[in-house]
Design a protein around this motif. Sequence first.
Motif, short mmCIF file in Angstrom:
data_model
loop_
_atom_site.label_atom_id
_atom_site.label_comp_id
_atom_site.label_asym_id
_atom_site.label_seq_id
_atom_site.Cartn_x
_atom_site.Cartn_y
_atom_site.Cartn_z
N ARG A 306 56.71 -8.85 60.25
CA ARG A 306 56.47 -10.33 59.89
C ARG A 306 56.62 -10.41 58.69
O ARG A 306 57.00 -11.30 58.00
N PHE A 307 55.79 -9.67 57.72
CA PHE A 307 55.56 -9.58 56.55
C PHE A 307 56.83 -9.30 55.83
O PHE A 307 57.03 -10.08 54.69
N THR A 308 57.50 -8.26 56.19
CA THR A 308 58.65 -7.76 55.64
C THR A 308 59.83 -8.85 55.74
O THR A 308 60.51 -9.27 54.53
N VAL A 309 59.99 -9.41 56.66
CA VAL A 309 61.13 -10.46 57.05
C VAL A 309 60.81 -11.60 56.32
O VAL A 309 61.58 -12.39 55.63
N THR A 310 59.49 -12.06 56.44
CA THR A 310 59.07 -13.25 55.51
C THR A 310 59.46 -12.84 54.14
O THR A 310 59.85 -14.02 53.17
N GLY A 311 59.23 -11.77 53.45
CA GLY A 311 59.56 -11.64 52.16
C GLY A 311 61.02 -11.78 51.76
O GLY A 311 61.46 -12.26 50.82
N ALA A 312 62.09 -11.14 53.16
CA ALA A 312 63.32 -11.18 52.66
C ALA A 312 63.90 -12.71 52.82
O ALA A 312 64.64 -13.00 52.08
N LEU A 313 63.20 -13.41 53.56
CA LEU A 313 63.43 -14.92 53.81
C LEU A 313 63.23 -15.63 52.47
O LEU A 313 63.91 -16.69 52.02
N LEU A 314 61.99 -15.33 51.75
CA LEU A 314 61.70 -15.92 50.62
C LEU A 314 62.57 -15.26 49.36
O LEU A 314 62.79 -16.23 48.37
N ALA A 315 63.55 -14.47 49.44
CA ALA A 315 64.33 -13.93 48.55
C ALA A 315 65.71 -14.97 48.59
O ALA A 315 66.31 -14.91 47.58
N ILE A 316 65.69 -15.48 49.53
CA ILE A 316 67.05 -16.61 49.56
C ILE A 316 66.64 -17.62 48.47
O ILE A 316 67.55 -17.71 47.47
N PRO A 317 65.42 -18.47 48.67
CA PRO A 317 65.35 -19.52 47.60
C PRO A 317 65.16 -18.89 46.24
O PRO A 317 65.39 -19.52 45.24
#
Length: 468
Positions: A306-317
């Motif tokens: 959950r932490f890792t994927v959240t970080g990856a999603l935040l890489a988009i904006p």
Amino acid sequence: MFKYLLAKNEDIPPGSAAVYFGFSAIIWFVIGTGLGAFNAAKLAFPDFVYGLEFVSFGHMRQVHVHAVIFGWISMAFAMAMMYITPALGNSRLWSEKLGLWNCFLWNIGLSLGLTLLWAGMTSGREYSDFPWFIDIYIALFMALPLGLNVWMTIINRRTQGIYTTNWFFAASSFMLIIVFLVGNLPEYFHLTGLTEAYLTWWFAHNVLGLWITPVAAGIAYYTIPKVTGNPLYSHRIGHLHFWSIVVFYSTPAAHHLMAAPLPEWLKSFASVEGVLILVPAIAFVSNILLTMEGKWNMFVENLEVRFTVTGALLAIPLNMQGGFQQTRAINWYIHGTGWIVAHAHLALLGFSTFMEIAAVYLGLQTILKRKLYSLTLGNVHYWTLLIGFTIYWVSMTIAGLIQGAGKIYEVPYIDVVIAEHPYMIARWLGGSLVFLGNLVWLYNMWMTTRLGTVVPKGRMPHELAYER
């Protein structure tokens, strides 16, 4: 720790250096976010702790920034490298003793540097505020030993080939040394004027672009396949990510100085390369999300995922902002506003931090062979961090747009201050939530070392997460 500093390397338990780096990182994260919440309170409530020079915003802001970048972020990276690099090479860390000395000297040097900043001894250059002798100390006694341990561990690996993660680790630890030695040339040789300004922002840009961003990505390339059990979706895309960061992210950094009398071609070149960082960004995010195929249930069930994927999603904006705010059409509006502060926190407190937290959670449990003391506290940590960060980021983005409008339309300064004041309060609330969440995390990890359930041989801690 101290009993191992003079011990023989073979007598030091494997993973010792990673454990000490991990807990040091968490403690610095608590300190750094505590200072950040204090600074935010001073902006929200100007009379808060008024009249004391040593806790003035001008002193405290530098200490906060460097405690987070070189305390939390960089020490969490060191922890991840000292755990993941040997794991990928099916070997031991080249020198646990060097790793322990590295951790000890890192804490000593950082504490000294922050004390000097707090006392007002600073270069006066943003992000490279440390005095010149601290810069040399960081390069020689913090970055170089870390790099040496990583490089030698990769050289002495027992596996064929070098996995994508170790490409990022090896290159980034080398570039950190180069960035510190070159970026601080104004301090060593008393360079002034435009040269000083240019190298200052070359340093600031490449600490993020050639250290923080690639190492965080390398962590994700290990964590997601390891925990989900899925192979990395594409090694070729991983290599595209690596080389496009080398080519496009190591920009001249002139986009930070669009209004300065730099050559126009240099500023245009920096803007174009800034937009092209979308190439490694898209490669990274797509590779991580496609690796999750068939395992999206773990986003709900597993803390590290959950932490890792959240970080990856935040890489988009993060990269959409980062790419386009370097263009002249947008830069003129948001430069020098709270938008930039929001963007910096999106990179450091959002994208990067979520990746590092996953690595520290996974690494400490695996090395200590103990299941997380409380999954509930882990979830509390995740949500307080995510909610607190989101409040901070959104409020500062809005405040930045208000400041930009005030600058362009020549609104009286005091009117802009009044208009943005509610968002300064929101900034303080968000930062305080992050700080409280980190206190919970420190307690949870300490209790994991004391009372965490022992993980049976052949099992991984995340496999036991929901077992009582």
